[in-house]
Design a protein around this motif. Structure first.
Motif, PDB file in Angstrom:
ATOM      1  N   VAL A  11       0.873  -1.208   0.044  1.00  0.00           N
ATOM      2  CA  VAL A  11       0.225  -0.313   0.447  1.00  0.00           C
ATOM      3  C   VAL A  11       0.945   1.430   0.424  1.00  0.00           C
ATOM      4  O   VAL A  11       0.191   2.453  -0.034  1.00  0.00           O
ATOM      5  CB  VAL A  11      -1.104   0.144   0.909  1.00  0.00           C
ATOM      6  N   THR A  12       2.318   0.963   0.650  1.00  0.00           N
ATOM      7  CA  THR A  12       2.811   2.191   1.157  1.00  0.00           C
ATOM      8  C   THR A  12       3.433   2.770  -0.251  1.00  0.00           C
ATOM      9  O   THR A  12       3.328   3.577  -0.742  1.00  0.00           O
ATOM     10  CB  THR A  12       3.957   2.073   1.581  1.00  0.00           C
ATOM     11  N   VAL A  13       3.977   1.372  -0.897  1.00  0.00           N
ATOM     12  CA  VAL A  13       4.521   2.253  -2.079  1.00  0.00           C
ATOM     13  C   VAL A  13       3.248   2.183  -3.171  1.00  0.00           C
ATOM     14  O   VAL A  13       3.301   3.456  -4.517  1.00  0.00           O
ATOM     15  CB  VAL A  13       4.981   0.230  -3.591  1.00  0.00           C
ATOM     16  N   PHE A  14       1.983   1.712  -3.533  1.00  0.00           N
ATOM     17  CA  PHE A  14       1.023   2.786  -4.050  1.00  0.00           C
ATOM     18  C   PHE A  14       0.663   3.897  -3.788  1.00  0.00           C
ATOM     19  O   PHE A  14       0.656   4.775  -4.526  1.00  0.00           O
ATOM     20  CB  PHE A  14      -0.342   1.779  -3.737  1.00  0.00           C
ATOM     21  N   GLY A  15       1.013   4.078  -2.154  1.00  0.00           N
ATOM     22  CA  GLY A  15       0.450   5.509  -1.962  1.00  0.00           C
ATOM     23  C   GLY A  15       1.466   6.319  -2.476  1.00  0.00           C
ATOM     24  O   GLY A  15       1.588   7.540  -2.830  1.00  0.00           O
ATOM     25  N   LEU A  16       3.309   6.201  -2.918  1.00  0.00           N
ATOM     26  CA  LEU A  16       3.838   6.347  -2.900  1.00  0.00           C
ATOM     27  C   LEU A  16       3.909   7.210  -4.298  1.00  0.00           C
ATOM     28  O   LEU A  16       3.659   8.360  -5.484  1.00  0.00           O
ATOM     29  CB  LEU A  16       5.765   6.072  -2.894  1.00  0.00           C
ATOM     30  N   SER A  17       2.961   6.001  -5.539  1.00  0.00           N
ATOM     31  CA  SER A  17       2.622   6.235  -6.932  1.00  0.00           C
ATOM     32  C   SER A  17       2.113   7.006  -7.189  1.00  0.00           C
ATOM     33  O   SER A  17       1.770   8.763  -7.819  1.00  0.00           O
ATOM     34  CB  SER A  17       2.685   4.864  -7.376  1.00  0.00           C
ATOM     35  N   SER A  18       1.029   7.124  -6.372  1.00  0.00           N
ATOM     36  CA  SER A  18       0.003   7.991  -6.258  1.00  0.00           C
ATOM     37  C   SER A  18       0.274   9.635  -6.315  1.00  0.00           C
ATOM     38  O   SER A  18      -0.008  10.591  -6.312  1.00  0.00           O
ATOM     39  CB  SER A  18      -1.371   8.084  -5.347  1.00  0.00           C
ATOM     40  N   GLY A  19       1.358   9.706  -4.746  1.00  0.00           N
ATOM     41  CA  GLY A  19       1.706  10.834  -4.923  1.00  0.00           C
ATOM     42  C   GLY A  19       2.992  11.349  -5.609  1.00  0.00           C
ATOM     43  O   GLY A  19       2.043  12.992  -5.941  1.00  0.00           O
ATOM     44  N   ALA A  20       3.434  10.949  -6.123  1.00  0.00           N
ATOM     45  CA  ALA A  20       4.573  11.450  -7.069  1.00  0.00           C
ATOM     46  C   ALA A  20       3.720  11.932  -8.335  1.00  0.00           C
ATOM     47  O   ALA A  20       4.075  13.211  -9.067  1.00  0.00           O
ATOM     48  CB  ALA A  20       5.113  10.094  -7.916  1.00  0.00           C
ATOM     49  N   VAL A  21       1.917  11.290  -8.638  1.00  0.00           N
ATOM     50  CA  VAL A  21       1.429  12.302  -9.647  1.00  0.00           C
ATOM     51  C   VAL A  21       0.889  13.307  -8.965  1.00  0.00           C
ATOM     52  O   VAL A  21       0.537  14.453  -9.369  1.00  0.00           O
ATOM     53  CB  VAL A  21       0.006  11.056 -10.390  1.00  0.00           C
ATOM     54  N   PHE A  22       0.329  13.361  -7.498  1.00  0.00           N
ATOM     55  CA  PHE A  22      -0.104  14.157  -7.164  1.00  0.00           C
ATOM     56  C   PHE A  22       0.459  15.794  -6.803  1.00  0.00           C
ATOM     57  O   PHE A  22       0.443  16.836  -7.267  1.00  0.00           O
ATOM     58  CB  PHE A  22      -0.810  14.551  -5.979  1.00  0.00           C
ATOM     59  N   GLY A  23       2.266  14.613  -7.250  1.00  0.00           N
ATOM     60  CA  GLY A  23       2.904  16.029  -7.263  1.00  0.00           C
ATOM     61  C   GLY A  23       3.028  17.015  -8.270  1.00  0.00           C
ATOM     62  O   GLY A  23       3.426  18.138  -8.544  1.00  0.00           O
ATOM     63  N   LEU A  24       2.666  16.326  -9.293  1.00  0.00           N
ATOM     64  CA  LEU A  24       3.259  16.510 -10.996  1.00  0.00           C
ATOM     65  C   LEU A  24       1.763  17.453 -10.683  1.00  0.00           C
ATOM     66  O   LEU A  24       2.299  18.548 -12.087  1.00  0.00           O
ATOM     67  CB  LEU A  24       2.931  15.347 -11.856  1.00  0.00           C
ATOM     68  N   LEU A  25       0.877  17.374 -10.849  1.00  0.00           N
ATOM     69  CA  LEU A  25      -0.367  17.863 -10.772  1.00  0.00           C
ATOM     70  C   LEU A  25      -0.045  19.258  -9.732  1.00  0.00           C
ATOM     71  O   LEU A  25      -0.562  20.168 -10.459  1.00  0.00           O
ATOM     72  CB  LEU A  25      -1.303  17.331 -10.774  1.00  0.00           C
ATOM     73  N   ALA A  26      -0.028  19.229  -8.661  1.00  0.00           N
ATOM     74  CA  ALA A  26       0.376  20.510  -8.098  1.00  0.00           C
ATOM     75  C   ALA A  26       1.684  21.355  -8.366  1.00  0.00           C
ATOM     76  O   ALA A  26       1.646  22.605  -8.224  1.00  0.00           O
ATOM     77  CB  ALA A  26       0.887  19.608  -6.269  1.00  0.00           C
ATOM     78  N   LEU A  27       2.872  20.643  -9.494  1.00  0.00           N
ATOM     79  CA  LEU A  27       4.223  21.162  -9.657  1.00  0.00           C
ATOM     80  C   LEU A  27       4.104  22.605 -10.849  1.00  0.00           C
ATOM     81  O   LEU A  27       4.169  23.564 -11.008  1.00  0.00           O
ATOM     82  CB  LEU A  27       4.574  20.854 -10.374  1.00  0.00           C
ATOM     83  N   LEU A 203       2.373  19.703 -17.676  1.00  0.00           N
ATOM     84  CA  LEU A 203       2.849  18.490 -16.163  1.00  0.00           C
ATOM     85  C   LEU A 203       1.710  17.673 -16.429  1.00  0.00           C
ATOM     86  O   LEU A 203       1.460  16.603 -15.850  1.00  0.00           O
ATOM     87  CB  LEU A 203       3.107  19.229 -15.540  1.00  0.00           C
ATOM     88  N   ALA A 204       0.274  18.901 -16.274  1.00  0.00           N
ATOM     89  CA  ALA A 204      -1.584  18.050 -15.798  1.00  0.00           C
ATOM     90  C   ALA A 204      -1.066  16.730 -16.843  1.00  0.00           C
ATOM     91  O   ALA A 204      -1.896  15.682 -16.628  1.00  0.00           O
ATOM     92  CB  ALA A 204      -2.496  18.568 -15.839  1.00  0.00           C
ATOM     93  N   ALA A 205      -0.946  17.022 -17.423  1.00  0.00           N
ATOM     94  CA  ALA A 205      -1.477  16.018 -19.585  1.00  0.00           C
ATOM     95  C   ALA A 205      -0.567  14.714 -18.690  1.00  0.00           C
ATOM     96  O   ALA A 205      -0.524  13.660 -18.590  1.00  0.00           O
ATOM     97  CB  ALA A 205      -0.684  16.332 -20.634  1.00  0.00           C
ATOM     98  N   VAL A 206       0.678  14.856 -18.945  1.00  0.00           N
ATOM     99  CA  VAL A 206       1.688  14.060 -18.397  1.00  0.00           C
ATOM    100  C   VAL A 206       0.868  13.371 -16.976  1.00  0.00           C
ATOM    101  O   VAL A 206       1.278  11.586 -16.856  1.00  0.00           O
ATOM    102  CB  VAL A 206       3.458  14.058 -17.897  1.00  0.00           C
ATOM    103  N   ALA A 207       0.827  13.585 -15.638  1.00  0.00           N
ATOM    104  CA  ALA A 207       0.280  13.525 -14.789  1.00  0.00           C
ATOM    105  C   ALA A 207      -0.826  12.398 -14.978  1.00  0.00           C
ATOM    106  O   ALA A 207      -0.946  11.124 -14.346  1.00  0.00           O
ATOM    107  CB  ALA A 207      -0.395  14.252 -13.732  1.00  0.00           C
ATOM    108  N   LEU A 208      -2.024  12.712 -15.826  1.00  0.00           N
ATOM    109  CA  LEU A 208      -2.784  12.198 -15.818  1.00  0.00           C
ATOM    110  C   LEU A 208      -2.951  10.553 -16.739  1.00  0.00           C
ATOM    111  O   LEU A 208      -3.587   9.500 -16.412  1.00  0.00           O
ATOM    112  CB  LEU A 208      -4.035  12.560 -16.650  1.00  0.00           C
ATOM    113  N   LEU A 209      -1.810  10.774 -18.129  1.00  0.00           N
ATOM    114  CA  LEU A 209      -1.391   9.653 -18.791  1.00  0.00           C
ATOM    115  C   LEU A 209      -0.933   8.789 -17.916  1.00  0.00           C
ATOM    116  O   LEU A 209      -0.941   7.695 -18.500  1.00  0.00           O
ATOM    117  CB  LEU A 209      -0.441   9.988 -19.523  1.00  0.00           C
TER     118      LEU A 209
END
Length: 309
Positions: A11-27, A203-209
């Motif tokens: 679950v932690t790995v999945f959370g880090l993966s989700s967090g990286a995507v949130f981070g890209l959107l936030a950037l 960055l938003a496009a990459v995150a969603l893709l």
């Protein structure tokens, strides 16, 4: 994918993966706000245009990896057009008008996306990342999660280095800190604001893709009617991540993405009713961050005045 029965490590790995995507959107959110003062509520809707383009291209027989590369400029172009045709013409001091127009644009882009998909309730799209399970000490890790986390981190760090060291990055920082002084120094604020919108939308496009084509694992992904709504499924946590840096600090926004990603996924393992309150807890955190006015910890007084001017 049901995570409640899996070990904390998975679950932690999945959370880090989700967090990286949130981070890209936030950037992307922070870059646009810091450079142009626009709180971009159309961020998700602009990003989803790339996913729709990907769906159309792959449906026409284009190789998924090539389709990804061709789809990202769609969102970048939409972001530049939004700035050039709309936000450039609105004084940044009219905050309510800017917010209302960004919400309206979000609805417009979402409607365009739904129209392009034929208003279908579900649109299946193929994956473009390899889907393999890795087993280590009895724990199953998904290759998509690992690749998403690594790719998002690489893109984020590459972007931060570019923003810090390149001539264009220095010009963007100058526009953010003092627009009038930057213009007097010969910096074209419209050009660099357009670059900010293009980069942020990319960055938003990459995150969603990275997310949507892999939402069903090795079977690919689905675009649902809920995901084609103006605010989608990930924009609220991304705003929370951006607020950790006060909407002005890029590294803090990236860290905020991991904070929201990990907390959001690890709460799945919490006992009821906490496991069912992930969305509510995220909303409460955002309200607290707004009340704390976290931007004062990261932005100079001159920058804050420039954003409000």
């Amino acid at each position: 994918m049901i995570l409640a029965g899996q070990p904390v490590a998975a679950v932690t790995v999945f959370g880090l993966s989700s967090g990286a995507v949130f981070g890209l959107l936030a950037l992307g959110l922070v870059l646009i706000y810091r450079t142009t003062g626009t709180l971009n509520f159309s961020h998700w809707a602009i990003g989803i245009l790339a996913v729709v383009a990907y769906a159309i291209l792959t449906g026409s027989g284009v190789n998924p990896q090539i389709a990804v590369l061709l789809s990202i400029p769609v969102s970048m172009g939409a972001g530049v057009l939004a700035y050039r045709l709309v936000f450039r013409r609105i004084p940044r001091s009219q905050h309510i008008i800017v917010v209302l127009i960004s919400v309206g644009l979000a609805q417009l882009f979402s409607s365009i996306a739904a129209f392009a998909l034929g208003f279908e309730q579900f649109t299946r799209i193929p994956a473009w990342l390899p889907a393999t399970d890795y087993h280590l000490f009895g724990i199953t890790f998904k290759s998509v999660d690992l690749i998403t986390m690594a790719a998002a981190l690489a893109i984020a760090f590459g972007f931060l280095i570019w923003f810090r060291r390149s001539q264009a990055g220095r010009a963007l920082r100058a526009v953010a800190q003092n627009r009038e002084a930057a213009m007097l120094a010969g910096i074209d604020d419209v050009r660099y604001s357009s670059i900010a919108w293009g980069m942020g939308s990319g960055l938003a496009a990459v995150a969603l893709l990275l997310v949507l084509p892999h939402s069903a694992g090795d079977r690919g992904g689905l675009i649902t009617t809920f995901q084609v709504t103006p605010f989608g499924t990930l924009l609220i946590p991304a705003f929370g991540a951006a607020l950790i840096g006060g909407l002005v600090n890029l590294p803090a926004a990236l860290i905020g993405g991991f904070v929201f990603g990990l907390s959001h996924e690890l709460l799945v393992l919490a006992p009821a009713p906490w496991s069912n309150l992930r969305g509510a807890i995220a909303a409460i955190l955002i309200v607290l961050l707004l009340l704390m006015r976290t931007e004062r910890f990261f932005a100079s007084r001159q920058e804050i005045e420039a954003l409000e001017a």
